[in-house]
Write a protein that holds these residues in place. Structure first.
Motif, PDB file in Angstrom:
ATOM      1  N   MET A 288      12.934  -8.101  59.724  1.00 22.00           N
ATOM      2  CA  MET A 288      12.220  -7.605  58.556  1.00 22.00           C
ATOM      3  C   MET A 288      12.994  -7.919  57.278  1.00 22.00           C
ATOM      4  N   THR A 289      12.500  -8.801  56.466  1.00 21.49           N
ATOM      5  CA  THR A 289      13.078  -8.965  55.130  1.00 21.49           C
ATOM      6  C   THR A 289      12.052  -8.451  54.152  1.00 21.49           C
ATOM      7  N   GLY A 290      12.365  -7.357  53.536  1.00 19.25           N
ATOM      8  CA  GLY A 290      11.391  -6.707  52.671  1.00 19.25           C
ATOM      9  C   GLY A 290      11.543  -7.180  51.238  1.00 19.25           C
ATOM     10  N   PRO A 291      10.877  -6.516  50.342  1.00 18.81           N
ATOM     11  CA  PRO A 291      11.005  -6.840  48.929  1.00 18.81           C
ATOM     12  C   PRO A 291      12.412  -6.523  48.445  1.00 18.81           C
ATOM     13  N   TYR A 292      12.890  -7.307  47.487  1.00 15.16           N
ATOM     14  CA  TYR A 292      14.184  -7.036  46.861  1.00 15.16           C
ATOM     15  C   TYR A 292      14.092  -5.724  46.075  1.00 15.16           C
TER      16      TYR A 292
ATOM     17  N   SER B  18      13.433   3.453  53.082  1.00 10.36           N
ATOM     18  CA  SER B  18      12.056   3.926  53.233  1.00 10.36           C
ATOM     19  C   SER B  18      11.094   3.038  52.458  1.00 10.36           C
ATOM     20  N   LEU B  19      11.483   2.729  51.232  1.00  7.69           N
ATOM     21  CA  LEU B  19      10.616   1.902  50.392  1.00  7.69           C
ATOM     22  C   LEU B  19      10.452   0.520  51.010  1.00  7.69           C
ATOM     23  N   THR B  20      11.550  -0.045  51.467  1.00 13.87           N
ATOM     24  CA  THR B  20      11.501  -1.384  52.047  1.00 13.87           C
ATOM     25  C   THR B  20      10.623  -1.415  53.293  1.00 13.87           C
ATOM     26  N   ARG B  21      10.811  -0.434  54.148  1.00 12.45           N
ATOM     27  CA  ARG B  21      10.019  -0.409  55.393  1.00 12.45           C
ATOM     28  C   ARG B  21       8.535  -0.217  55.083  1.00 12.45           C
ATOM     29  N   LEU B  22       8.263   0.671  54.180  1.00 15.58           N
ATOM     30  CA  LEU B  22       6.876   0.986  53.845  1.00 15.58           C
ATOM     31  C   LEU B  22       6.182  -0.240  53.270  1.00 15.58           C
ATOM     32  N   LEU B  23       6.811  -0.836  52.263  1.00 17.29           N
ATOM     33  CA  LEU B  23       6.174  -1.972  51.589  1.00 17.29           C
ATOM     34  C   LEU B  23       6.101  -3.175  52.520  1.00 17.29           C
ATOM     35  N   THR B  24       7.142  -3.380  53.306  1.00 14.62           N
ATOM     36  CA  THR B  24       7.110  -4.500  54.244  1.00 14.62           C
ATOM     37  C   THR B  24       5.957  -4.343  55.230  1.00 14.62           C
ATOM     38  N   GLY B  25       5.782  -3.123  55.709  1.00 10.80           N
ATOM     39  CA  GLY B  25       4.669  -2.872  56.643  1.00 10.80           C
ATOM     40  C   GLY B  25       3.329  -3.177  55.996  1.00 10.80           C
ATOM     41  N   TRP B  26       3.164  -2.760  54.767  1.00 13.13           N
ATOM     42  CA  TRP B  26       1.888  -2.997  54.091  1.00 13.13           C
ATOM     43  C   TRP B  26       1.656  -4.490  53.823  1.00 13.13           C
ATOM     44  N   VAL B  27       2.745  -5.184  53.500  1.00 17.21           N
ATOM     45  CA  VAL B  27       2.617  -6.629  53.295  1.00 17.21           C
ATOM     46  C   VAL B  27       2.264  -7.299  54.619  1.00 17.21           C
ATOM     47  N   GLU B  28       2.943  -6.913  55.697  1.00 21.41           N
ATOM     48  CA  GLU B  28       2.710  -7.567  56.988  1.00 21.41           C
ATOM     49  C   GLU B  28       1.288  -7.364  57.499  1.00 21.41           C
ATOM     50  N   GLU B  29       0.704  -6.207  57.212  1.00 22.80           N
ATOM     51  CA  GLU B  29      -0.659  -5.999  57.687  1.00 22.80           C
ATOM     52  C   GLU B  29      -1.714  -6.499  56.693  1.00 22.80           C
ATOM     53  N   GLY B  30      -1.265  -7.115  55.614  1.00 24.69           N
ATOM     54  CA  GLY B  30      -2.215  -7.701  54.669  1.00 24.69           C
ATOM     55  C   GLY B  30      -2.760  -6.741  53.629  1.00 24.69           C
ATOM     56  N   ALA B  31      -2.273  -5.501  53.627  1.00 24.90           N
ATOM     57  CA  ALA B  31      -2.799  -4.526  52.670  1.00 24.90           C
ATOM     58  C   ALA B  31      -2.269  -4.767  51.256  1.00 24.90           C
ATOM     59  N   TRP B  32      -1.045  -5.238  51.168  1.00 24.37           N
ATOM     60  CA  TRP B  32      -0.423  -5.491  49.870  1.00 24.37           C
ATOM     61  C   TRP B  32       0.049  -6.942  49.820  1.00 24.37           C
ATOM     62  N   PRO B  33      -0.059  -7.563  48.632  1.00 21.00           N
ATOM     63  CA  PRO B  33       0.532  -8.903  48.495  1.00 21.00           C
ATOM     64  C   PRO B  33       2.033  -8.786  48.278  1.00 21.00           C
TER      65      PRO B  33
ATOM     66  N   THR C  64      -2.487   1.133  41.793  1.00 20.42           N
ATOM     67  CA  THR C  64      -2.700   2.334  42.607  1.00 20.42           C
ATOM     68  C   THR C  64      -3.149   1.857  43.987  1.00 20.42           C
ATOM     69  N   GLN C  65      -3.146   2.765  44.940  1.00 17.81           N
ATOM     70  CA  GLN C  65      -3.623   2.390  46.284  1.00 17.81           C
ATOM     71  C   GLN C  65      -5.067   1.918  46.207  1.00 17.81           C
ATOM     72  N   LEU C  66      -5.876   2.574  45.402  1.00 16.62           N
ATOM     73  CA  LEU C  66      -7.267   2.145  45.276  1.00 16.62           C
ATOM     74  C   LEU C  66      -7.359   0.764  44.629  1.00 16.62           C
ATOM     75  N   GLY C  67      -6.584   0.540  43.587  1.00 15.43           N
ATOM     76  CA  GLY C  67      -6.593  -0.760  42.921  1.00 15.43           C
ATOM     77  C   GLY C  67      -6.196  -1.885  43.876  1.00 15.43           C
ATOM     78  N   PHE C  68      -5.149  -1.641  44.676  1.00 17.58           N
ATOM     79  CA  PHE C  68      -4.705  -2.657  45.625  1.00 17.58           C
ATOM     80  C   PHE C  68      -5.763  -2.881  46.715  1.00 17.58           C
ATOM     81  N   ALA C  69      -6.456  -1.813  47.096  1.00 12.99           N
ATOM     82  CA  ALA C  69      -7.496  -1.955  48.127  1.00 12.99           C
ATOM     83  C   ALA C  69      -8.666  -2.779  47.603  1.00 12.99           C
ATOM     84  N   VAL C  70      -9.040  -2.550  46.343  1.00 13.26           N
ATOM     85  CA  VAL C  70     -10.114  -3.358  45.745  1.00 13.26           C
ATOM     86  C   VAL C  70      -9.698  -4.830  45.726  1.00 13.26           C
ATOM     87  N   ARG C  71      -8.456  -5.079  45.335  1.00 14.02           N
ATOM     88  CA  ARG C  71      -7.971  -6.463  45.271  1.00 14.02           C
ATOM     89  C   ARG C  71      -7.860  -7.088  46.655  1.00 14.02           C
TER      90      ARG C  71
END
Lengths: 375, 375, 375
Positions: free
Chosen positions: A1-5, A332-347, B47-54
């Motif tokens: 897991m390499t998360g966001p800096y 916590s932040l790294t794991r959370l954001l990395t997970g969201w990126v990996e599942e496609g929820a966040w860029p 926001t979580q909603l904003g990211f979900a829309v995107r």
């Protein structure tokens, strides 16, 4: 897991470090919000915070992670408080400390903390002691109120924000409106007349007067919300109890920063979502939940807009608490954001941008730091 | 991961879509429950909603997921509101909309929504505007009360349910009992006498009179609970504050549907678990928590019996909000149930059965749809 | 995944098992806290608890996990209640039961439960029935109060703890102070004068008198907090409402055990963290959340010191509920601790030590068992 800096952190709410060496009992007492020794057959090391300290700190003093508490305390004693503090703070990855100087005890000043850590330090002035010190020297009501007004103005000139513990002293269910001058004078008269020297301020009118005085300065105002030591009644520290005050104070332009919040951190997130001048903090909520910090941060990040969430350690006494607060937050932040990126929820690029905002950028914008600094 | 099949959804609580094109500011304002622009240095897209829309919407307009907001808004403008709405609603996977028609603004009617989406639409009548419209035309108390009674009866004939926003107008801590006729007459007299034209109803006696009038029709009654815009005080929207009303209204046979609930969704689940006539909804709780929707749905599904949980989007204004509400629900439900099946906690055939219940079957049973429909 | 070893459990809060066979309706009624049949079109088997029973119990009666409820009930009927109970309890992995004997109904006594399970059984005496039985026979106030005092003393001699359901009878928002003798006498007079035979105690002064009488014995005092059947108002069962009582009773040395807590389990954890004499329990919170039990246990283990957390099933009527409570606890604890060990947050040896504490050691220390026992 390499998360966001995650960049070096701005710890927007912490306290000083104990200047002198600590007995084992004293050390353990900093691992809890309790005001009493651990119950028979138990130890405060057997908590999420205790386990987190044992995880992150021993390697910084040359020991194995999770070594027994005795071994850790022995090593710490061997190094001495100054060296232990230097090693621990040096590894915390915190670039700026905003230090609430309102706690008593043999604690480092912001300048000493800056020297020990190499970080920039700024002051947050606690409101209630300003009133208590003004009362200690005032002869009458006018001189008390004048002295207090001057103290608030002077503090505003040198500090980057104010902090209130009205949650402890009264509860957050105080009357929301600005108290009338006559009401303030009359409350001051009653309080000064009955006050033993050094006595804490608990009068609700004067507590509100402090909040409104701080709001008038335009500096951000931190408010304790959620859990803390047993001086408070937790159900009276639900940040939602501030709703009417939040609305009332909005026209002043004052920024409100809700500290900790746990277990009402989702409620704090709601206020940050619907009121432009409200921000939410993680504080104690991560340190004291240890292995669960990721889950608690995730809940906080549900409604809180990402530009409204701030990092802090609320560390106090032990340099270990800065390390633990910072490590738990970063991890916590790294794991959370990395997970969201990996599942496609966040860029990925937004994850990195948001990480930098929560770690440091939001606090720099809210408090206008670098500003007055002890570094 | 191939999870349980989720059938086309019944969205049992939503609103109309904006008829005309929206400026960037107007678009952003639909991404929040706040009544103000985003704080300086922040945007409601963060926001979580904003990211979900995107995440979910750009591909439906021919763009990459997570493209920058500007690019998305440009493309949306290029297509025009009708085409963007057609594309978005066409991809939402929603078979039935139950539309609360009580919001003002330039929004589509249920018939227009049916035309744009190809889905069946049914009406949910909001109670408070019935009283406000009756007051706008009534000359005196008897004609107001008669007009209101007729309005409730007429609405019941054409709608599949009622909705109350007593949580906004007063809080859920209202007196639970049916108000006496004399009490209602006297409250009506006071309200009519002091009322400016168009003024909202906030009188607690009349609000209760509406609830009991709706209960008498036998139609399901939706109640706003949990978070919403800053018109409400969130701690007075805890569904548990309804407990005594829930008990009092039980003999009428009226079904109560608790909307949203967050952050009190576990409390709503408790009421659904112990009272046969109470149901719980996901609503806003999923859209606004985005990447965290699975966790929030999981909490809701702790105590809520599976035959008592309903899907909705609470979408309003933006067709994007139907897409996001539906996608987050389907994805969260699928992941949750798949996980439980994989670890042996749930059997696969029951997971599929329960998915169909929450997605559509429960709502069809509760509201008796298909019934009066605009499709 | 091989997690920490979890030793045989001490179930510090449970009730008796139904002595006779149960109809399908009666069986289903034990799967809910509701006081009514399931809503039309729904069944209490479609709940997290229902799915958990179907997961864990059929194999113990020779069936496939998750077999249909009808098949399970047929097999259970075929075996008869005694044999089904023997098989189920025999597989629960519980070494000690602390049985609250205050429920009415055709339930096994602690001695019968010990015989059926092969486990050691100890008694927990419910306070309110002591007052009700004393009132049933007392001629006047002095004989009532004497009878009650004797009943408390006698109970303390044979039991390992007391339990109060003041949360049900009044709510936890009772006056915290020990009631004055005159106040108690006057409340007793009013209650005895107006009381129908067998009527339940709901007088707040007498409820408080019971709590303080129990505290004086030095035995641990269990308090119902959090959810339960619709006799209670859940928002008045938030354990934080006990804060002032917790402080007031502290000098007596009485240990308080907060049962269940859900959805306020984090609040219970806070009280356990800051007050040396407060402990927190999992109880109903795990059984009724089924596939979500791990998440609920995780939240409970955020602030609760590991030496303060206790296991119980709160099982009642169905032997299935002991099995489910124990399996969900063991599985949740194992998964949670294993996860923390695998990610480096907890050391393996401490995970095993803490597992043993929560499973059994803490309860043995708090209640002083083995002591008076029916095994």
């Amino acid at each position: 897991m390499t998360g966001p800096y995650v960049p070096p952190l701005v710890d927007h709410h912490c306290h000083g470090v104990a200047r002198s060496g600590l007995s084992a009992e004293a050390f353990e007492s900093f691992l809890t919000e309790s005001d009493a020794p651990a119950a028979p057959g138990t130890t405060f090391f057997d908590t999420q915070l205790g386990f987190a300290v044992r995880r992150w700190c021993p390697p910084l003093l040359g020991l194995e992670p999770h070594c027994p508490p005795d071994e850790y305390l022995r090593r710490r004693h061997e190094l001495g408080p100054a060296e232990a503090t230097r090693r621990l703070l040096g590894a915390a990855g915190i670039a700026d400390y905003l230090v609430d100087t309102g706690l008593t005890g043999d604690l480092t000043t912001p300048a000493e903390l800056a020297a020990a850590s190499g970080a920039a330090c700024h002051e947050i002035v606690r409101l209630e002691p300003l009133a208590e010190r003004a009362a200690d020297t005032a002869g009458d009501v006018p001189s008390f109120l004048d002295g207090l007004a001057t103290a608030v103005t002077d503090a505003a000139a040198g500090a980057v924000g104010f902090k209130s513990v009205v949650g402890y002293r009264h509860g957050l269910d105080f009357a929301p409106a600005r108290p009338e001058p006559a009401e303030v004078r009359s409350a001051a008269g009653r309080w000064l007349a009955g006050r033993a020297p050094g006595e804490r301020l608990a009068d609700p009118v004067l507590l509100r007067h402090l909040l409104w005085s701080a709001a008038d300065t335009g500096l951000p105002l931190q408010l304790h919300t959620g859990f803390g030591d047993p001086d408070l009644r937790l159900h009276r520290c639900d940040p939602l109890l501030l709703t009417d005050f939040v609305k009332a104070v909005r026209p002043t332009g004052c920024t409100l920063v809700l500290l900790h919040g746990y277990p009402y951190h989702r409620n704090a997130g709601y206020l940050a979502a619907v009121f432009p001048h409200v921000y939410a903090d993680v504080g104690l909520s991560l340190s004291h939940t240890g292995a669960r910090a990721e889950a608690v941060l995730a809940e906080t990040a549900e409604l809180t807009p990402f530009g409204k969430l701030l990092f802090s350690t609320d560390a106090y006494g032990l340099p270990e608490l800065y390390v633990v607060g910072a490590e738990l937050f970063r991890r916590s932040l790294t794991r959370l954001l990395t997970g969201w990126v990996e599942e496609g929820a966040w860029p990925a690029r937004d994850a990195e941008r948001v990480a930098a905002m929560i770690a440091a950028g939001n606090a720099r914008r809210v408090y206008g730091t670098p500003g007055e600094s002890f570094a």
